[in-house]
Design a protein around this motif. Structure first.
Motif, PDB file in Angstrom:
ATOM      1  N   ASP A 353       0.809  -1.213   0.000  1.00 33.60           N
ATOM      2  CA  ASP A 353       0.000   0.000   0.000  1.00 33.60           C
ATOM      3  C   ASP A 353       0.843   1.264   0.000  1.00 33.60           C
ATOM      4  O   ASP A 353       0.411   2.314  -0.480  1.00 33.60           O
ATOM      5  CB  ASP A 353      -0.895   0.042   1.246  1.00 33.60           C
ATOM      6  N   LEU A 354       2.038   1.151   0.558  1.00 35.87           N
ATOM      7  CA  LEU A 354       2.875   2.341   0.708  1.00 35.87           C
ATOM      8  C   LEU A 354       3.019   3.077  -0.607  1.00 35.87           C
ATOM      9  O   LEU A 354       2.913   4.296  -0.675  1.00 35.87           O
ATOM     10  CB  LEU A 354       4.275   1.949   1.193  1.00 35.87           C
ATOM     11  N   VAL A 355       3.264   2.298  -1.638  1.00 38.59           N
ATOM     12  CA  VAL A 355       3.528   2.909  -2.938  1.00 38.59           C
ATOM     13  C   VAL A 355       2.285   3.609  -3.461  1.00 38.59           C
ATOM     14  O   VAL A 355       2.351   4.714  -3.990  1.00 38.59           O
ATOM     15  CB  VAL A 355       4.011   1.822  -3.914  1.00 38.59           C
ATOM     16  N   ALA A 356       1.119   2.970  -3.253  1.00 40.91           N
ATOM     17  CA  ALA A 356      -0.117   3.596  -3.706  1.00 40.91           C
ATOM     18  C   ALA A 356      -0.372   4.887  -2.945  1.00 40.91           C
ATOM     19  O   ALA A 356      -0.774   5.901  -3.527  1.00 40.91           O
ATOM     20  CB  ALA A 356      -1.285   2.633  -3.527  1.00 40.91           C
ATOM     21  N   ILE A 357      -0.119   4.865  -1.646  1.00 32.16           N
ATOM     22  CA  ILE A 357      -0.357   6.075  -0.848  1.00 32.16           C
ATOM     23  C   ILE A 357       0.585   7.186  -1.280  1.00 32.16           C
ATOM     24  O   ILE A 357       0.190   8.341  -1.448  1.00 32.16           O
ATOM     25  CB  ILE A 357      -0.181   5.774   0.654  1.00 32.16           C
ATOM     26  N   LEU A 358       1.825   6.807  -1.492  1.00 36.73           N
ATOM     27  CA  LEU A 358       2.793   7.816  -1.921  1.00 36.73           C
ATOM     28  C   LEU A 358       2.388   8.410  -3.269  1.00 36.73           C
ATOM     29  O   LEU A 358       2.457   9.609  -3.478  1.00 36.73           O
ATOM     30  CB  LEU A 358       4.179   7.184  -2.023  1.00 36.73           C
ATOM     31  N   GLY A 359       1.929   7.537  -4.168  1.00 32.89           N
ATOM     32  CA  GLY A 359       1.489   8.029  -5.463  1.00 32.89           C
ATOM     33  C   GLY A 359       0.322   8.981  -5.335  1.00 32.89           C
ATOM     34  O   GLY A 359       0.243   9.979  -6.039  1.00 32.89           O
ATOM     35  N   SER A 360      -0.566   8.699  -4.384  1.00 36.71           N
ATOM     36  CA  SER A 360      -1.746   9.548  -4.260  1.00 36.71           C
ATOM     37  C   SER A 360      -1.420  10.897  -3.649  1.00 36.71           C
ATOM     38  O   SER A 360      -2.215  11.821  -3.725  1.00 36.71           O
ATOM     39  CB  SER A 360      -2.793   8.851  -3.399  1.00 36.71           C
ATOM     40  N   LEU A 361      -0.259  11.027  -3.012  1.00 32.99           N
ATOM     41  CA  LEU A 361       0.121  12.328  -2.464  1.00 32.99           C
ATOM     42  C   LEU A 361       0.604  13.262  -3.554  1.00 32.99           C
ATOM     43  O   LEU A 361       0.593  14.467  -3.390  1.00 32.99           O
ATOM     44  CB  LEU A 361       1.256  12.164  -1.451  1.00 32.99           C
ATOM     45  N   ASP A 362       1.075  12.702  -4.649  1.00 28.01           N
ATOM     46  CA  ASP A 362       1.569  13.479  -5.775  1.00 28.01           C
ATOM     47  C   ASP A 362       2.638  14.467  -5.329  1.00 28.01           C
ATOM     48  O   ASP A 362       2.506  15.665  -5.520  1.00 28.01           O
ATOM     49  CB  ASP A 362       0.413  14.216  -6.450  1.00 28.01           C
ATOM     50  N   ILE A 363       3.680  13.949  -4.700  1.00 25.60           N
ATOM     51  CA  ILE A 363       4.756  14.846  -4.301  1.00 25.60           C
ATOM     52  C   ILE A 363       5.762  14.955  -5.429  1.00 25.60           C
ATOM     53  O   ILE A 363       5.908  14.039  -6.239  1.00 25.60           O
ATOM     54  CB  ILE A 363       5.465  14.358  -3.034  1.00 25.60           C
ATOM     55  N   ILE A 364       6.433  16.067  -5.459  1.00 22.99           N
ATOM     56  CA  ILE A 364       7.527  16.269  -6.389  1.00 22.99           C
ATOM     57  C   ILE A 364       8.733  16.578  -5.526  1.00 22.99           C
ATOM     58  O   ILE A 364       8.690  17.467  -4.676  1.00 22.99           O
ATOM     59  CB  ILE A 364       7.211  17.441  -7.326  1.00 22.99           C
ATOM     60  N   LEU A 365       9.776  15.808  -5.715  1.00 20.50           N
ATOM     61  CA  LEU A 365      10.894  15.954  -4.785  1.00 20.50           C
ATOM     62  C   LEU A 365      11.581  17.305  -4.919  1.00 20.50           C
ATOM     63  O   LEU A 365      12.147  17.804  -3.966  1.00 20.50           O
ATOM     64  CB  LEU A 365      11.869  14.798  -4.959  1.00 20.50           C
ATOM     65  N   GLY A 366      11.512  17.890  -6.084  1.00 17.72           N
ATOM     66  CA  GLY A 366      12.079  19.226  -6.224  1.00 17.72           C
ATOM     67  C   GLY A 366      11.348  20.210  -5.342  1.00 17.72           C
ATOM     68  O   GLY A 366      11.924  21.174  -4.835  1.00 17.72           O
ATOM     69  N   ASP A 367      10.082  19.969  -5.146  1.00 16.66           N
ATOM     70  CA  ASP A 367       9.265  20.820  -4.312  1.00 16.66           C
ATOM     71  C   ASP A 367       9.529  20.527  -2.841  1.00 16.66           C
ATOM     72  O   ASP A 367       9.554  21.428  -2.006  1.00 16.66           O
ATOM     73  CB  ASP A 367       7.804  20.551  -4.686  1.00 16.66           C
ATOM     74  N   VAL A 368       9.757  19.272  -2.518  1.00 11.68           N
ATOM     75  CA  VAL A 368       9.998  18.918  -1.124  1.00 11.68           C
ATOM     76  C   VAL A 368      11.338  19.489  -0.666  1.00 11.68           C
ATOM     77  O   VAL A 368      11.449  20.080   0.399  1.00 11.68           O
ATOM     78  CB  VAL A 368       9.995  17.388  -0.961  1.00 11.68           C
ATOM     79  N   ASP A 369      12.348  19.330  -1.485  1.00  3.42           N
ATOM     80  CA  ASP A 369      13.708  19.641  -1.028  1.00  3.42           C
ATOM     81  C   ASP A 369      14.178  21.053  -1.364  1.00  3.42           C
ATOM     82  O   ASP A 369      15.051  21.578  -0.711  1.00  3.42           O
ATOM     83  CB  ASP A 369      14.697  18.656  -1.652  1.00  3.42           C
ATOM     84  N   ARG A 370      13.626  21.603  -2.375  1.00  3.55           N
ATOM     85  CA  ARG A 370      13.994  22.953  -2.828  1.00  3.55           C
ATOM     86  C   ARG A 370      15.493  23.121  -3.041  1.00  3.55           C
ATOM     87  O   ARG A 370      16.216  23.714  -2.276  1.00  3.55           O
ATOM     88  CB  ARG A 370      13.496  24.001  -1.862  1.00  3.55           C
TER      89      ARG A 370
END
Ligand code: SF4
Lengths: 370, 189, 206
Positions: A353-370
């Motif tokens: 499920d982890l992968v599905a949950i992560l996908g549903s968050l729609d994060i972009i690592l460039g946005d997370v880390d800046r």
């Protein structure tokens, strides 16, 4: 072989990433597992920290514009919009009406493009590779339009302080219209292919629950929040540019699971189509640029600008000390805060499920880390 | 001190005094404040921070949502800025705490909002601020063992690090390639 | 290997060393047999192996930032890298080429090196995007961006652009195939692990 009741199971610590095909970039997850069940998830971020806030202090206001594209690269237009709006409010400049309409149009187009990547990636994460190819087919059409307008496929540098790089090229509106006419049918296609697929549904329904209270405490925003039943959209709550004149719904879902977030995004694509139709109908003629001084030197002061990016509430905190360079620039990154709520959603989930949950968050690592 | 700072960071749309409502709520816990472009700002001290945030949190119409937390380096002092929203609305207030650079300590707000965990770690590693009571203040974005606080104004990156050092060819092509090409070389090519 | 060790290792490096042209197998074939025949045999084996390699290139998708999105787009519908036999894998153990696309940061540097070390020989690296080439936009002021992937692993092909257009991406793949067709087992057998000295090995295109 019989089951031995004296057999003890041990907790297992597994490291997922930072190079992992389904982490949507360079994210490392440290998992503590009991068999298939997840006891604890600890995200480790910073693998894409590219000093964007420091760079802002070393460059002048115009030079920094291309970097805003590189910050959240799936919705470059939204970042440009936020930054340009911040600098313009510092300067006390109001863009022309046509410019405002075009900016809103571009932001909405970018929202569709960004959600398409999300859609395809979630399909990939849950094992449906085909959707990805379909989504990218439509995305290419939007990118083609962007390329006609700005000359770039991904990172546009199209908004300038005080206006736009150039007016819309000939044929742009017709191209966009033909895309918009076709797109709802395509969404129905994805819907049949992915959302109504039994396997996909059983993998997403009831998985990754996020309560509205937890969302408030973690500062979750965007479609992730609206999937938990809170109708909060900055285009409504604190409208900017021409959004007050436009008519659109803010889709929300009360369930708070992966499927809810997925449906919210799917609905949002259609709302964007609706918005774009209105923009095309009402796009006024006229100038696109206002005069700004050659050397930008805003008076000392500060501004906090918030817009609704495809990922949530995107904020720019910009401080000027009267010189040509920003004194301090801070990005309020929606993915950063959304990702922080990830361990909360993973409580009691299975590894798959982890992968599905992560996908549903729609994060972009460039946005997370800046 | 607040007077002088207000002068320093005067506003684009010249700051106005606080509204009577906020003045009444927060007046005794703040050392200054203004309204800038329609958005109130409150300046407070580290001791008064938690009481002030608690009070804002417990209003009948509370500022219940922390949306952002960041740091600003003002030379001799480091400022931590908290952005609070009134529910899911447009209203927003910035609460600022000034900390002396030499001894930057401020209580953590992780007890009030879960959101603060990561941003506080970020401010800690970028500005060298200590958040008293934070459960886990390791590096978040920077690699372990990173030296220095990169978002401070006087920070310079380590140019001797082989991963970061400037490219010799780009910095001084003549030294690497042995001078500019002579006339006949350019002519030949 | 942690970041510190990687930095130390790089500090001790003498500089750009050319790769030793040692070919034990070919030498052995020339001295111990009726020279010509064995060499011809090696050539035939090379041809078969290299054609196979070039026709089915498995890439390690090392997407880091914006360029990774373009890399996805190249693999997807319109540009369709599968036409060239390129297939993206998530694991270094099954990969022929590593496509590093994006901004490499300090925190990621030792991970990149570790993954490179896990790839089987012969291995190739393509640096996609200005960031991967030299740090690109982040060259001047960034405190956390590695100034080019080639400070950490040897790079065979550079693809400029920010981000590169899909066409230049495809061009890089074709160049990679050219490189692969020149590989000889005589170069690889006997070498085993590439040694520390060819950390900065560079190959020239024909
Ligand atoms: S080269 Fe440009 S597009 Fe590619 S990762 Fe770097 S900044 Fe992004």
């Amino acid at each position: 072989m019989t089951w031995d009741p004296t057999c003890v199971t041990e907790e297992l610590v597994v490291n997922m990433g930072p190079q992992h095909p389904s982490t949507h970039g360079v994210l490392r997850l440290i998992l503590r597992l009991d068999g298939e069940r997840v006891l604890e998830v600890r995200p480790d971020i910073g693998f894409l920290h590219s000093s964007l806030e420091k760079i802002a202090e070393r460059l002048d206001y115009r030079q920094y514009l291309p970097y805003t594209d590189r910050y959240d690269y799936l919705c470059a237009m939204a970042n440009e919009l936020a930054y340009v709006r911040a600098v313009e409010s510092l300067l006390g400049v109001e863009p022309t009406p046509r410019c405002q309409w075009i900016r809103v149009m571009m932001a909405e187009m970018n929202r569709i493009a960004s959600h398409l990547v999300y859609y395809g990636a979630l399909g990939m994460d849950t094992g449906a590779t085909t959707v990805f190819l379909y989504c990218f087919r439509e995305r290419e059409r939007i990118l083609q339009l962007f390329e006609d307008a700005s000359g770039q496929r991904l990172l546009y540098h199209y908004f300038r302080i005080g206006g736009l790089r150039n007016d819309l090229p000939p044929g742009f509106c017709e191209g966009l219209r033909s895309f918009l006419d076709e797109f709802p049918r395509r969404v129905a296609e994805y819907d049949a292919l992915l959302t109504r697929n039994r396997i996909f549904r059983s993998r997403t329904e009831g998985v990754g629950y996020l309560s509205p209270e937890a969302a408030l405490s973690y500062g979750v925003t965007g479609p992730t929040l609206r999937g938990s039943g809170v109708s909060y959209d900055l285009r409504r709550a604190a409208p900017y540019y021409v959004y007050p004149e436009l008519e659109f719904d803010v889709p929300t879902r009360p369930e708070g699971d992966v499927m809810a977030r997925h449906l919210v995004r799917q609905e949002e694509m259609l709302q964007s189509v609706h918005l774009l139709h209105q923009c095309l109908d009402r796009l006024p003629p006229g100038e696109i640029n206002v005069k700004v001084p050659r050397k930008l030197k805003p008076d000392p002061g500060e501004i906090y600008v918030r817009i609704e990016s495809p990922r949530g509430e995107l904020g720019v905190y910009l401080i000027s000390d009267g010189s040509e360079k920003p004194y301090r620039l801070h990005w309020r990154a929606p993915s950063f805060h959304n990702l922080q709520a990830y361990p909360e959603m993973c409580q009691g989930a299975y590894v798959a499920d982890l992968v599905a949950i992560l996908g549903s968050l729609d994060i972009i690592l460039g946005d997370v880390d800046r | 001190m607040s007077e002088g700072q207000e002068q320093q960071i005067a506003s684009v749309s010249s700051p106005e005094p606080l509204s009577a409502e906020l003045q009444e709520i927060a007046g005794d816990l703040t050392t200054g404040g203004c309204v800038r472009a329609g958005r109130p700002e409150l300046l407070t001290t580290p001791e008064n921070l938690l009481p002030l945030l608690n009070r804002l949190h417990e209003l009948p119409e509370p500022y219940s949502r922390l949306t952002d937390l960041c740091g600003v380096d003002w030379g001799d002092r480091v400022q931590v800025v908290y952005a609070l929203c009134r529910g899911y609305g447009a209203e927003m207030v910035l609460v600022k705490v000034d900390l002396p650079r030499a001894q930057a300590e401020v209580p953590t707000v992780t007890g009030l909002w879960q959101l603060a965990f990561w941003p506080e770690r970020e401010v800690a590693e970028m500005f060298g601020v200590t958040f008293v009571g934070h459960p886990n203040c390791e590096h978040l974005l920077l690699p372990e063992g990173f030296v220095g606080y990169p978002l401070l104004k006087d920070y310079e990156y380590d140019r001797s690090n082989p991963l970061l050092s400037p490219d010799p060819l780009r910095e001084d092509p003549d030294a690497v390639l042995g001078g500019p090409p002579s006339e006949d070389e350019t002519g030949a090519s | 290997m942690g970041l510190r060790e990687l930095e130390d290792r790089l500090r001790q490096l003498p500089g750009n060393l050319p790769r030793a042209p040692e070919q034990p197998l070919r030498r052995w074939a020339q001295t111990h047999h009726e020279g010509g025949l064995s060499v011809a045999f090696i050539n035939v084996v090379d041809k078969v192996l290299d054609t196979g390699r070039a026709c089915s290139t498995w890439g390690l998708q090392f997407g880091l930032a914006c360029c990774a999105i373009e890399m996805m787009a190249v693999g997807a519908s319109r540009y369709d890298l599968d036409r060239f036999g390129v297939f993206f894998r998530g694991s270094p153990r099954q990969a022929d080429a590593m496509l590093v696309a994006g901004t490499l940061t300090l925190k990621m540097a030792d991970v990149l090196r570790r993954l490179y070390d896990q790839m089987p020989e012969p291995r190739y690296v393509i640096a996609v995007g200005n960031c991967a080439i030299s740090g690109g936009r982040f060259y001047h002021h960034a405190y956390s961006v590695v100034r080019g992937v080639d400070r950490v692993v040897p790079v065979d092909i550079y693809v400029p652009g920010c981000p590169p257009r899909p066409e230049s991406f495809i061009d890089a793949i074709r160049k990679l195939h050219q490189l692969m067709r020149r590989e000889s087992i005589a170069d690889t057998i006997g070498h085993g692990e590439r040694q520390h000295e060819d950390f900065f090995r560079k190959r020239e295109l024909p």
